[in-house]
Design an enzyme around this catalytic site. Structure first.
Site, PDB file in Angstrom:
ATOM      1  N   GLU A 133       0.813  -0.940   0.572  1.00 39.83           N
ATOM      2  CA  GLU A 133       0.300   0.307  -0.048  1.00 39.83           C
ATOM      3  C   GLU A 133       0.893   1.351  -0.246  1.00 39.83           C
ATOM      4  O   GLU A 133       1.363   1.493   0.858  1.00 39.83           O
ATOM      5  CB  GLU A 133      -0.950   0.146   1.036  1.00 39.83           C
ATOM      6  CG  GLU A 133      -1.451   1.686   0.923  1.00 39.83           C
ATOM      7  CD  GLU A 133      -2.366   1.091   2.606  1.00 39.83           C
ATOM      8  OE1 GLU A 133      -2.279  -0.234   3.514  1.00 39.83           O
ATOM      9  OE2 GLU A 133      -2.711   2.261   3.801  1.00 39.83           O
ATOM     10  N   ASP A 177      -4.333  -0.064  10.006  1.00 40.01           N
ATOM     11  CA  ASP A 177      -5.867   0.166  10.245  1.00 40.01           C
ATOM     12  C   ASP A 177      -6.646   0.634   9.496  1.00 40.01           C
ATOM     13  O   ASP A 177      -6.763  -0.244   8.258  1.00 40.01           O
ATOM     14  CB  ASP A 177      -5.200   2.084   9.932  1.00 40.01           C
ATOM     15  CG  ASP A 177      -4.855   2.753   8.366  1.00 40.01           C
ATOM     16  OD1 ASP A 177      -4.778   1.644   7.821  1.00 40.01           O
ATOM     17  OD2 ASP A 177      -4.102   3.203   8.756  1.00 40.01           O
ATOM     18  N   ASP A 227      -0.939  -0.642   5.694  1.00 41.08           N
ATOM     19  CA  ASP A 227      -0.802  -0.295   7.293  1.00 41.08           C
ATOM     20  C   ASP A 227      -2.174  -1.467   8.186  1.00 41.08           C
ATOM     21  O   ASP A 227      -3.447  -1.893   7.557  1.00 41.08           O
ATOM     22  CB  ASP A 227      -1.668   0.870   6.991  1.00 41.08           C
ATOM     23  CG  ASP A 227      -0.630   1.730   6.630  1.00 41.08           C
ATOM     24  OD1 ASP A 227       0.721   1.302   6.163  1.00 41.08           O
ATOM     25  OD2 ASP A 227      -0.301   3.073   6.288  1.00 41.08           O
ATOM     26  N   ASP A 282      -7.822   2.526   6.700  1.00 43.34           N
ATOM     27  CA  ASP A 282      -7.667   2.279   5.243  1.00 43.34           C
ATOM     28  C   ASP A 282      -7.002   1.099   4.748  1.00 43.34           C
ATOM     29  O   ASP A 282      -6.980   1.032   3.497  1.00 43.34           O
ATOM     30  CB  ASP A 282      -7.017   4.007   5.126  1.00 43.34           C
ATOM     31  CG  ASP A 282      -7.891   4.879   5.061  1.00 43.34           C
ATOM     32  OD1 ASP A 282      -8.782   4.449   5.022  1.00 43.34           O
ATOM     33  OD2 ASP A 282      -7.017   5.506   4.715  1.00 43.34           O
TER      34      ASP A 282
END
Ligand code: 0RA
Length: 631
Positions: free
Chosen positions: A420, A495, A493, A497
């Site tokens: 990403e 998180d 990540d 997103d």
């Protein structure tokens, strides 16, 4: 309905020693799957009681120490004496293989199906097994260990109720893991409640105090509502029910605006992942009914060549049949083989669909419009593919520019990391082992394939980069031998997103390269959540539980430490990224499987579909998504 039971009617085949010697033969494996199969085996027996008309309430409990209790209000396992064997029928049922006593062909035994081995197998593979039966005015109890009697049958009380309660503790000598997964059990309990309307199935987890109760008056219609939740539907739920030659057919279908089709099929409550004759009959009937209606009403004036797949675009169906003696074929024995079932399903569905079309002309014309659109898009996509193939031949199959390829040409040793963002992509390029690890950085969010037609997807740059890097082609051109990397690792990540991008990528693989999931080539990287520094020592920690544990230990030892939470891959330098996330010796990666295609489909729909509200809720409640995603 069923004939009266008599204790001697039980067939005896053999004892249980074979089961402990080769557990895999009886329950498939001794991994997580086999462990959970024990529960399904017992519950299937309760469901059989329900199908026979004697039970409507089943309760499953995971105890604090990962034992299982299954309670039902069926007839109770017979307790009278088996004259030939000189022991209670209860003991016969629990200590002899295949001693079900319910072998008449007229009942559709769930437990006659896939592994269908009977509760005695569960007993054989449990270190502790207790059973309580209420029947014949009594309440009795009996205890076993590893399939052997530990306490003979004793009467505890009188009772005017009936039912069976089974407690078992899976044998730690047998199973690789003995920890039960609530969601895994819960999904099957929900499915059973959908498939068998009117039965209440409750699942309780004493470890976490979670409780889920499933009860669906609507049966398959409720199942359909569950599956299409969040999708835009363009037809009602079409139900077809019927019985012929002792085969019970129960089908619901509904058209949506989606581009994919989804057929979930069952034989005697067993999910037939590989389909079979019931699904073939259903598909044949659909094609026949639709093309018949289109011809009769002269609806295809442009003479668009329709394929069966065009007719099923956006169609969600649940095909459930009950067959007296199912024949299971296929690699995973989840494909119905009985040839007669095809014709039975086909003629039933064809008839009922014709009636439905006559009664709902407006609705069916909307569906047919979509069918034509699907055919046109398919033809356009084919043209575009041919064009790009010709172009590629000219450009000598050039790999995407952003790909940092590896030297290794043997796919079984090569790995592709899909990363990403460009900055993490940079660290990964620096940190990797360039001999066998390739890096493909993706910019931000990739295209949502759920919302886009195939032709458009093929023109998207990120998707094209993925396809070229992977090398297999797709759909009718798919060739596993052309796979360029044995491991394709999604690295995002930890998180929200990241979770979203991960889901977009999984959707892409699920829709366009499911073979890669099936053949175990897709993985998810698990970057650490925390760095805990103790003096000069670095401890990378991958979950909140692990962190809690370490912190408690350090506090006990009175040590000083610092905690850093990693929010993104970008916060790690190249060396750290290598050490924590990419080095095969120290990293953690998770294999992506389609354990439960329905659940995967639903998650994906919820995250990707038109229903923005449920997507938001999902993301908010699943912000630790990366750590428990299991599709
Ligand atoms: C053997 C025969 C009959 C029922 C059962 C076993 C039975 C097994 C289990 C396991 C969990 N719950 C169960 N309930 C019943 C038939 C009994 C009859 O014909 O009366």
């Amino acid at each position: 309905m069923a004939e009266k039971y008599d204790a001697d009617s039980i067939k005896i085949l053999e004892g249980l020693s074979a089961v402990r010697k080769r557990p895999g033969m009886y329950i498939g494996s001794t991994s997580k799957r086999g462990l959970h199969h024990l529960v399904f085996e017992v519950v299937d027996n309760s469901i059989d009681e329900a199908l026979a008309g004697y039970c409507n309430d089943i309760s499953v409990t995971i105890t604090k120490d990962n034992g299982i209790i299954v309670e039902d209000n069926g007839r109770g396992i017979p307790i009278s004496k088996h004259s030939k064997l000189d022991m209670p029928a209860l003991e016969v049922v629990l200590t002899k293989l295949h001693a079900g006593g319910k072998f008449d062909k007229d009942s559709y035994k769930v437990s006659g199906g896939l592994h269908g081995v009977g509760v005695s197998v569960v007993n054989a593979l449990s270190e502790d097994f207790k059973v309580w039966v209420k029947r014949d005015g009594k309440k009795v109890k009996m205890e076993f260990s590893q399939g052997n009697v530990v306490k003979p049958m004793e009467q505890l009380d009188v009772s005017d109720e009936t039912g069976t309660t089974i407690y078992f503790m899976p044998d730690k000598e047998i199973f690789e893991t003995t920890e039960y997964d609530f969601d895994y059990l819960n999904n099957r309990m929900r499915e059973l409640a959908f498939l068998n309307k009117g039965i209440k199935i409750k699942l309780t987890d004493e470890r976490t105090e979670k409780v889920e109760e499933h009860f669906y008056e609507g049966g398959l219609v409720s199942f359909m509502e569950y599956i299409t939740q969040g999708k835009k539907t363009i037809s009602k739920v079409i139900c077809v029910e019927g019985k012929s030659d002792n085969v019970e057919v129960d089908i619901v279908m509904q058209y949506t605006t989606a581009y994919n089709e989804e057929i979930v099929s069952f034989v005697n409550n067993i999910n037939t992942i590989e389909g079979g004759t019931h699904v073939a009959g259903f598909k044949a009937a659909l094609s026949r009914a639709f093309s018949g209606y289109i011809d009769k009403n002269n609806l295809n004036k442009e003479k668009i060549p329709l394929s069966p797949e065009d007719i099923r675009e956006g169609l969600f169906s649940i095909v459930s049949v009950k067959v007296p003696e199912p024949q299971f074929d296929g690699q995973t024995k989840t494909k119905l083989g009985n040839n007669a079932v095809k014709g039975i399903v086909e003629s039933l569905i064809n008839q009922e669909l014709n009636t439905y079309f006559e009664e709902n002309p407006t609705e069916i014309r909307i569906v047919i419009e979509k069918t034509f659109a699907a055919a046109k898009a398919r033809l356009a996509a084919k043209k575009a593919r041919e064009l790009s193939r010709r172009k590629n031949a000219l450009e000598s199959n050039s790999l995407p520019g952003k790909l940092a390829d590896c030297a290794e040409k043997d796919a079984s040793k090569a790995e592709l990391f899909i990363v990403e963002g460009d900055s993490a992509g940079g660290s990964a390029k620096q940190g990797r082992n360039r001999h066998n690890q390739a890096i493909l950085p993706l910019r931000g969010k990739i295209l949502n394939v759920e919302k886009t037609g195939t032709h458009k997807i093929m023109l998207n740059e990120e998707i094209n980069a993925l396809f070229t890097a992977i090398g297999t082609g797709f759909k009718e051109n798919f060739n596993l031998e052309k796979l360029r990397y044995g491991k394709v690792v999604i690295m995002t990540d930890a998180d929200v997103d990241g979770a979203h991008i991960q889901t977009l990528l999984l959707t892409f693989f699920y829709r366009y390269l499911p073979e890669l999931i099936e053949h175990k080539h897709i993985f998810i990287a698990m970057p650490p959540l925390y760095l805990i520094k103790v003096g000069k020592e670095n401890h990378y920690v991958y979950s909140d539980e692990e962190k809690e544990k370490l912190v408690i230990e350090l506090d006990k030892d009175g040590k000083k430490y610092g905690i850093q939470r990693y929010k993104g891959l970008g916060e790690m330098n190249a060396d750290q990224l290598w050490e924590t996330t990419m080095d095969p010796l120290t990293r953690r990666i998770k294999l992506v499987g389609i354990e439960d295609a329905i659940e995967a489909e639903k998650t994906i729909t919820m995250l990707m579909g038109d229903d923005i509200q449920s997507r938001r809720e999902f993301i908010v409640t699943n912000s630790n998504f990366v750590n428990n995603l299991d599709i």
